[in-house]
Motif scaffolding. Sequence first.
Motif, PDB file in Angstrom:
ATOM      1  N   ALA A 144       7.979  -3.358   5.645  1.00  0.00           N
ATOM      2  CA  ALA A 144       8.422  -2.753   5.835  1.00  0.00           C
ATOM      3  C   ALA A 144       9.146  -2.277   4.566  1.00  0.00           C
ATOM      4  O   ALA A 144       8.742  -0.900   3.494  1.00  0.00           O
ATOM      5  N   ALA A 145       9.275  -2.669   3.440  1.00  0.00           N
ATOM      6  CA  ALA A 145      10.022  -1.715   1.715  1.00  0.00           C
ATOM      7  C   ALA A 145       8.401  -2.135   1.111  1.00  0.00           C
ATOM      8  O   ALA A 145       8.842  -0.402   0.503  1.00  0.00           O
ATOM      9  N   ALA A 146       7.431  -2.535   1.151  1.00  0.00           N
ATOM     10  CA  ALA A 146       5.863  -2.696   0.110  1.00  0.00           C
ATOM     11  C   ALA A 146       5.601  -1.053   0.641  1.00  0.00           C
ATOM     12  O   ALA A 146       5.283  -0.696  -0.466  1.00  0.00           O
ATOM     13  N   VAL A 147       5.109  -1.044   2.135  1.00  0.00           N
ATOM     14  CA  VAL A 147       3.931   0.202   3.148  1.00  0.00           C
ATOM     15  C   VAL A 147       5.650   1.249   2.131  1.00  0.00           C
ATOM     16  O   VAL A 147       4.664   2.858   2.033  1.00  0.00           O
ATOM     17  N   GLU A 148       6.559   1.591   2.560  1.00  0.00           N
ATOM     18  CA  GLU A 148       7.442   2.576   2.471  1.00  0.00           C
ATOM     19  C   GLU A 148       6.923   2.817   0.917  1.00  0.00           C
ATOM     20  O   GLU A 148       6.699   4.204   0.591  1.00  0.00           O
ATOM     21  N   ALA A 149       6.910   2.489   0.004  1.00  0.00           N
ATOM     22  CA  ALA A 149       6.913   2.710  -0.990  1.00  0.00           C
ATOM     23  C   ALA A 149       5.272   3.052  -1.666  1.00  0.00           C
ATOM     24  O   ALA A 149       5.765   4.257  -2.290  1.00  0.00           O
ATOM     25  N   LEU A 150       4.739   2.315  -1.263  1.00  0.00           N
ATOM     26  CA  LEU A 150       2.631   2.884  -0.819  1.00  0.00           C
ATOM     27  C   LEU A 150       3.147   4.619  -0.547  1.00  0.00           C
ATOM     28  O   LEU A 150       2.133   5.588  -1.093  1.00  0.00           O
ATOM     29  N   GLU A 151       3.612   4.704   0.633  1.00  0.00           N
ATOM     30  CA  GLU A 151       3.522   6.095   1.503  1.00  0.00           C
ATOM     31  C   GLU A 151       4.221   7.281   0.346  1.00  0.00           C
ATOM     32  O   GLU A 151       4.074   8.280  -0.026  1.00  0.00           O
ATOM     33  N   GLU A 152       5.391   6.505  -0.469  1.00  0.00           N
ATOM     34  CA  GLU A 152       6.466   7.469  -0.562  1.00  0.00           C
ATOM     35  C   GLU A 152       5.784   7.528  -2.861  1.00  0.00           C
ATOM     36  O   GLU A 152       5.514   9.562  -2.366  1.00  0.00           O
ATOM     37  N   ALA A 153       4.993   7.121  -2.925  1.00  0.00           N
ATOM     38  CA  ALA A 153       3.924   7.850  -4.272  1.00  0.00           C
ATOM     39  C   ALA A 153       3.283   8.068  -4.259  1.00  0.00           C
ATOM     40  O   ALA A 153       2.940   9.050  -4.914  1.00  0.00           O
ATOM     41  N   GLY A 154       2.280   8.316  -3.290  1.00  0.00           N
ATOM     42  CA  GLY A 154       1.524   9.127  -2.933  1.00  0.00           C
ATOM     43  C   GLY A 154       0.139   8.892  -3.034  1.00  0.00           C
ATOM     44  O   GLY A 154      -1.147   9.585  -3.606  1.00  0.00           O
ATOM     45  N   ILE A 155       0.052   7.555  -3.180  1.00  0.00           N
ATOM     46  CA  ILE A 155      -1.336   6.739  -3.558  1.00  0.00           C
ATOM     47  C   ILE A 155      -2.245   6.324  -2.375  1.00  0.00           C
ATOM     48  O   ILE A 155      -1.709   6.303  -1.433  1.00  0.00           O
ATOM     49  N   ARG A 156      -3.276   6.551  -2.871  1.00  0.00           N
ATOM     50  CA  ARG A 156      -4.165   6.042  -1.529  1.00  0.00           C
ATOM     51  C   ARG A 156      -3.795   4.616  -1.381  1.00  0.00           C
ATOM     52  O   ARG A 156      -4.485   3.825  -2.689  1.00  0.00           O
ATOM     53  N   ALA A 157      -4.162   3.534  -0.286  1.00  0.00           N
ATOM     54  CA  ALA A 157      -3.907   2.130  -0.692  1.00  0.00           C
ATOM     55  C   ALA A 157      -4.585   1.686   0.118  1.00  0.00           C
ATOM     56  O   ALA A 157      -4.538   2.169   1.780  1.00  0.00           O
ATOM     57  N   VAL A 158      -4.507  -0.095   0.412  1.00  0.00           N
ATOM     58  CA  VAL A 158      -5.281  -0.991   1.229  1.00  0.00           C
ATOM     59  C   VAL A 158      -4.058  -2.085   1.028  1.00  0.00           C
ATOM     60  O   VAL A 158      -3.666  -2.216  -0.284  1.00  0.00           O
ATOM     61  N   PHE A 159      -3.184  -1.986   1.190  1.00  0.00           N
ATOM     62  CA  PHE A 159      -2.182  -3.561   2.052  1.00  0.00           C
ATOM     63  C   PHE A 159      -2.796  -4.081   1.872  1.00  0.00           C
ATOM     64  O   PHE A 159      -2.673  -4.231   3.279  1.00  0.00           O
ATOM     65  N   GLY A 160      -2.570  -5.446   1.805  1.00  0.00           N
ATOM     66  CA  GLY A 160      -3.393  -6.341   1.449  1.00  0.00           C
ATOM     67  C   GLY A 160      -1.749  -7.268   2.252  1.00  0.00           C
ATOM     68  O   GLY A 160      -1.149  -8.081   1.245  1.00  0.00           O
ATOM     69  N   TYR A 161      -1.458  -7.220   3.221  1.00  0.00           N
ATOM     70  CA  TYR A 161      -0.525  -8.291   4.134  1.00  0.00           C
ATOM     71  C   TYR A 161      -0.691  -9.750   3.769  1.00  0.00           C
ATOM     72  O   TYR A 161      -2.259 -10.410   4.039  1.00  0.00           O
ATOM     73  N   GLY A 162      -0.513 -10.393   2.410  1.00  0.00           N
ATOM     74  CA  GLY A 162      -0.659 -11.596   2.224  1.00  0.00           C
ATOM     75  C   GLY A 162       0.968 -12.846   2.225  1.00  0.00           C
ATOM     76  O   GLY A 162       2.453 -12.265   2.191  1.00  0.00           O
ATOM     77  N   TYR A 163       0.338 -14.375   2.938  1.00  0.00           N
ATOM     78  CA  TYR A 163       1.421 -14.927   2.400  1.00  0.00           C
ATOM     79  C   TYR A 163       1.974 -15.853   1.217  1.00  0.00           C
ATOM     80  O   TYR A 163       1.586 -15.749   0.173  1.00  0.00           O
ATOM     81  N   PRO A 164       3.669 -15.575   1.189  1.00  0.00           N
ATOM     82  CA  PRO A 164       3.772 -16.068   0.169  1.00  0.00           C
ATOM     83  C   PRO A 164       3.362 -17.624  -0.159  1.00  0.00           C
ATOM     84  O   PRO A 164       3.149 -17.847   1.119  1.00  0.00           O
ATOM     85  N   VAL A 165       2.721 -17.874  -0.934  1.00  0.00           N
ATOM     86  CA  VAL A 165       1.857 -18.700  -1.646  1.00  0.00           C
ATOM     87  C   VAL A 165       3.116 -20.632  -1.400  1.00  0.00           C
ATOM     88  O   VAL A 165       2.279 -21.640  -0.895  1.00  0.00           O
ATOM     89  N   PHE A 166       4.075 -20.410  -1.764  1.00  0.00           N
ATOM     90  CA  PHE A 166       4.924 -21.695  -1.713  1.00  0.00           C
ATOM     91  C   PHE A 166       6.024 -21.621  -0.752  1.00  0.00           C
ATOM     92  O   PHE A 166       7.216 -22.426  -0.460  1.00  0.00           O
ATOM     93  N   ASP A 167       5.569 -20.219   0.720  1.00  0.00           N
ATOM     94  CA  ASP A 167       6.326 -20.570   1.536  1.00  0.00           C
ATOM     95  C   ASP A 167       6.032 -21.046   3.034  1.00  0.00           C
ATOM     96  O   ASP A 167       5.551 -19.554   3.792  1.00  0.00           O
ATOM     97  N   GLU A 168       5.776 -21.679   4.024  1.00  0.00           N
ATOM     98  CA  GLU A 168       4.626 -21.994   4.739  1.00  0.00           C
ATOM     99  C   GLU A 168       5.538 -21.191   5.957  1.00  0.00           C
ATOM    100  O   GLU A 168       4.859 -20.861   6.826  1.00  0.00           O
ATOM    101  N   SER A 169       6.728 -21.285   5.778  1.00  0.00           N
ATOM    102  CA  SER A 169       7.435 -20.805   7.387  1.00  0.00           C
ATOM    103  C   SER A 169       7.566 -19.683   7.291  1.00  0.00           C
ATOM    104  O   SER A 169       7.679 -18.533   8.630  1.00  0.00           O
TER     105      SER A 169
END
Length: 443
Positions: A144-169
């Motif tokens: 939510a924080a990441a997407v909110e920042a993209l919206e606030e900045a006013g940039i066009r973006a493709v948000f790539g939801y990524g998993y943390p590399v070292f946290d399988e949980s």
Amino acid sequence: MGIERHHTPRLLLRGGLVIDTAPHPVVHPHTDVLVEDGRIAAVGPGLPFDESDTGLEVIDARALVVLPGFVDAHRHLWQGVLRSAAVDASLDGYFSRVLGELAGRFTPADVRTGNLLGALECLDSGITTVQDFSHVQYSPEHTAAAVEALEEAGIRAVFGYGYPVFDESARQADWVRKARAAHFPSRDARVTMALAPVGPSFTPPEAVREDWLLARELGLPVAVHVSAGPVAMRPITALREQGLLTAGTLYVHGNSLPDSELRLIAESGGAVAITPAIEASMRFGAPMAGRLHRAGITTGLGADAVTSAPGDMFSQMRAALMSSHFDGDGDGEDDGFALKAADVLRMATAEGAAALGLGEEVGSLGVGKRADLVLLRADALNLAPVAHDPIGAVVTAAHPGNVDTVLVDGRAVKRDGRLLYENLGGVLAEAHRATERLGTSAP
């Protein structure tokens, strides 16, 4: 708070040196660009207008280079608060320090600050579209924080939801589903979603299949890092064998892949995002720009990680152009991979947009496309006289300080050399506090 949005329904850029990028880069001197309701309405010399029309804003562009906004096809925006934290690190060192040690310390507030700082940096340097490969989704609150920042900045973006590399949980399909429903109800929004899994090069086939089927379920494109191993030595072949090789997939880097893998990408309708500055500094392998161009693969450029390299597109274009002359086999002969400046500018605009699935919307100056534009000062000392080769000058001589005006959807996010963000000082203060809390500041 956010970008100061002084909306002008109609805008005329008058008499600029216009560079379009589709189907190939071409220069149009003394040319006007008319913007209506956020889209390009007309391009041509001497477009008629009524000086008494109070609904039309006219910008004198005679001392400006006008071109499509740059498209950054691969970037980890959350690392904005980690700028230059790993400049001398190898790839292993980056993995250990940034992804292994620091990423897990990020709170949702840190992610928001990093994303906001990174997105504003993009806009300030003329990048109007960014693919944010956000592999720091430790919780729904981080997302939510990441997407909110993209919206606030006013940039066009493709948000790539990524998993943390070292946290399988943190690899939670339900979190992805909830993010899709909560933050991306419309596919026509300025910020859209992709799935950014770890992928076949680094994870077992079972996990790969689960991730790709999840993307299909949610109607999401996939963006994925690829290399020859350590798990799948031929990751594109591995996807084909599982029936997962589909058009619209964005593969990142791929320096160690043989030509046979590149052919599969081309045949399947995939695209590749390369980050030449990072790939050189972290020694990923031989440069890719020329190989991909010769293979006919749609290719975008990206800054990747400001932990280790510059964040502007001018630096990436130069790195791509110069490294395309690299003698890959060391025989002193031309390997046929060298690019022209126009090829690289197209990667930074039209091809980057196509690689993100946005080619119908942005990346060139076609009538009806979104008015995402960047205007450069043609009379700057490092660009003048620009008339000899405007495309070559943009690629080899320009820098972020030349960016005068930036438009997204026809609205100025930067004007007269000033970023129109209302609380830039507050963002910078938050970035400094995050740096201290994360333990990355210099002693």
